[in-house]
Design a protein around this motif. Sequence first.
Motif, PDB file in Angstrom:
ATOM      1  N   SER A   1     -13.880  -7.514   4.187  1.00 55.01           N
ATOM      2  CA  SER A   1     -12.443  -7.268   4.146  1.00 55.01           C
ATOM      3  C   SER A   1     -12.183  -5.818   3.750  1.00 55.01           C
ATOM      4  CB  SER A   1     -11.762  -8.209   3.141  1.00 55.01           C
ATOM      5  OG  SER A   1     -10.386  -7.937   3.056  1.00 55.01           O
ATOM      6  N   ARG A   2     -11.166  -5.236   4.366  1.00 58.68           N
ATOM      7  CA  ARG A   2     -10.757  -3.876   4.016  1.00 58.68           C
ATOM      8  C   ARG A   2      -9.253  -3.847   3.768  1.00 58.68           C
ATOM      9  NH1 ARG A   2     -13.021   0.391   8.312  1.00 58.68           N
ATOM     10  NH2 ARG A   2     -12.951  -1.371   9.779  1.00 58.68           N
ATOM     11  N   THR A   3      -8.839  -2.983   2.871  1.00 56.80           N
ATOM     12  CA  THR A   3      -7.425  -2.859   2.537  1.00 56.80           C
ATOM     13  C   THR A   3      -6.934  -1.445   2.859  1.00 56.80           C
ATOM     14  OG1 THR A   3      -7.621  -4.486   0.764  1.00 56.80           O
ATOM     15  CG2 THR A   3      -5.699  -3.031   0.705  1.00 56.80           C
ATOM     16  N   PHE A   4      -5.762  -1.382   3.488  1.00 55.38           N
ATOM     17  CA  PHE A   4      -5.132  -0.112   3.821  1.00 55.38           C
ATOM     18  C   PHE A   4      -3.712  -0.105   3.251  1.00 55.38           C
ATOM     19  CE2 PHE A   4      -8.207  -1.143   7.084  1.00 55.38           C
ATOM     20  CZ  PHE A   4      -8.896   0.049   7.284  1.00 55.38           C
ATOM     21  N   ASP A   5      -3.107   1.044   3.240  1.00 57.40           N
ATOM     22  CA  ASP A   5      -1.692   1.111   2.869  1.00 57.40           C
ATOM     23  C   ASP A   5      -0.818   0.579   3.998  1.00 57.40           C
ATOM     24  OD1 ASP A   5      -2.142   2.317   0.348  1.00 57.40           O
ATOM     25  OD2 ASP A   5      -2.319   4.286   1.301  1.00 57.40           O
TER      26      ASP A   5
ATOM     27  N   ARG B   1       0.667 -10.382   5.976  1.00 56.71           N
ATOM     28  CA  ARG B   1       0.149  -9.008   5.993  1.00 56.71           C
ATOM     29  C   ARG B   1      -1.383  -8.960   5.955  1.00 56.71           C
ATOM     30  NH1 ARG B   1       4.166  -9.220   2.496  1.00 56.71           N
ATOM     31  NH2 ARG B   1       2.857  -8.929   0.641  1.00 56.71           N
ATOM     32  N   ARG B   2      -2.013 -10.018   6.444  1.00 55.22           N
ATOM     33  CA  ARG B   2      -3.469 -10.089   6.557  1.00 55.22           C
ATOM     34  C   ARG B   2      -3.825 -10.448   7.991  1.00 55.22           C
ATOM     35  NH1 ARG B   2      -5.797 -14.180   4.151  1.00 55.22           N
ATOM     36  NH2 ARG B   2      -7.811 -13.156   3.863  1.00 55.22           N
TER      37      ARG B   2
ATOM     38  N   GLU C   1      -6.022  -5.944   5.536  1.00 53.02           N
ATOM     39  CA  GLU C   1      -4.718  -6.235   4.968  1.00 53.02           C
ATOM     40  C   GLU C   1      -4.060  -4.957   4.483  1.00 53.02           C
ATOM     41  OE1 GLU C   1      -4.974  -8.759   1.507  1.00 53.02           O
ATOM     42  OE2 GLU C   1      -7.073  -8.199   1.211  1.00 53.02           O
ATOM     43  N   ALA C   2      -2.726  -5.027   4.380  1.00 49.53           N
ATOM     44  CA  ALA C   2      -1.970  -3.857   3.947  1.00 49.53           C
ATOM     45  C   ALA C   2      -0.614  -4.302   3.436  1.00 49.53           C
ATOM     46  CB  ALA C   2      -1.794  -2.878   5.108  1.00 49.53           C
TER      47      ALA C   2
ATOM     48  N   VAL D   1       6.753  -6.394   7.172  1.00 52.37           N
ATOM     49  CA  VAL D   1       6.324  -6.365   8.570  1.00 52.37           C
ATOM     50  C   VAL D   1       7.488  -5.892   9.438  1.00 52.37           C
ATOM     51  CG1 VAL D   1       5.358  -7.662  10.512  1.00 52.37           C
ATOM     52  CG2 VAL D   1       4.733  -8.278   8.156  1.00 52.37           C
ATOM     53  N   TRP D   2       7.214  -4.911  10.293  1.00 53.86           N
ATOM     54  CA  TRP D   2       8.211  -4.376  11.208  1.00 53.86           C
ATOM     55  C   TRP D   2       7.697  -4.526  12.641  1.00 53.86           C
ATOM     56  CZ3 TRP D   2       7.066  -2.645   6.467  1.00 53.86           C
ATOM     57  CH2 TRP D   2       8.120  -2.320   5.588  1.00 53.86           C
TER      58      TRP D   2
END
Length: 457
Positions: free
Chosen positions: A2-6, A121-122, A131-132, A302-303
């Motif tokens: 798993s990785r997390t971003f802004d 958001r995942r 995810e972010a 979410v947009w």
Amino acid sequence: MSRTFDAIIVGAGQAGPALALRLVAAGKTVAIVERHLVGGTCVNTGCKPTKTLIASAYAARIARRGADYGVGVGSVSIDMPTVASRARKVILDSRKDTEDWLAGMPGLTFIRGHARFVGPRRLEVNGETIEAAQVFLNVGGRARVPDFPGIDEVDYLTNSTIIPLESVPAHLVVVGGSYIGLEFAQMYRRFGAEVTVVEQGPRLVQREDEDVSGEIRSFLEEEGIEVRTNACCVALARHPEGVSVRVDCTDGSPQVVGTHLLLAVGRRPNTDDLGLDKAGVAVDEAGYITVDDGLATTAEGVWALGDCNGKGAFTHTAWNDYEIVAANLLDGEDRKVSDRILGYALYVDPPLGRVGMTEAQARKSGRPLLVSKRPMSRVGRAVEKGETRGFMKIVADADTKKILGAAILGTGGDEAIHGILDMMNADASIGVLQWAMPIHPTVSELIPTVVGELKPL
């Protein structure tokens, strides 16, 4: 893993890369995920290649009319592999430019794969979870394939699959008499194909006023395109020559037989395989993502931007979506979709430039109106070019003296319409436009004249 971003952007169409640049410039870590072709519809199957093909078709048309201008050119032939190669080069160059842009963007992680939500958001991409705090959906759309009887029995083309065609169909049948269908119909007629347009409604481009629809039909028929409207019972079947299209129109043969079939009956959003329900992102009956005036979805953080949100099916509306989101999130502004004035063009020849309300829409509003119309045969620039089909029309509010909408169907109409679009965005009165001093000789120079001829209905 798993990785997390802004921030995560799903889709590298028009809005995605530009938004990524703004976000990384603000110091955010960003991932952009693309499952197919970088650049989206515009670069790969839309504006870029189609307008390139239209340019080739226009060159063929002018060459055939050479004698009208005192130019002898001899017989005109179409080298379709070269035509297709030219369009392909434009696609590949544009796609590479965007890919290089993304590759050189500090702070951006570019992931190729199909992203699906597995929670708020995942998302999962290629077996990995990312995810972010912020997710932006820019997934675009594709051609709608209707459930016509016989659809599974015949070969057909869409706006995507017709682009690389390297031969001219003997007889192209276009089902759909609106923007995409008519551009391809005229293009392939100029390449030498017999062309029939089949439209289920009573007239072409029904979104436009009847005089616009009628004029477009007239000049297309003059070029030898057969138009069949009121095709209420479209059905498809194999035929020894290719495909048979049942039309059941009130006039003419009940069927059209062609060698090739192009389906141009609208678009659908690429939202059916994203796991949106797992993220709490709502869609409407047509699959478009539900957004508010700032393009936020029903899910927090979410947009949705571009064709997938149903707020516009154009490259420029997707770009403006990016501008709205970036301004609101990064610049502290309060930009809204409802504030924009929509303009667009239909790239038949001559082209149609449109902005704001049609005359029919203005009439339905019940307000007092001023209307003016001038044929292109009374526009000097059109006469000089020998391209006098079409007209210019402006509709204004009689009380406020503000322009409500305009149509320029004629040579240069896709460019000249911007003079009116800009005045509408500036909320200027018709007097400001009337007293502008335009350049001669241009199509735009007649806009103040048309404004000065506005009269009550």
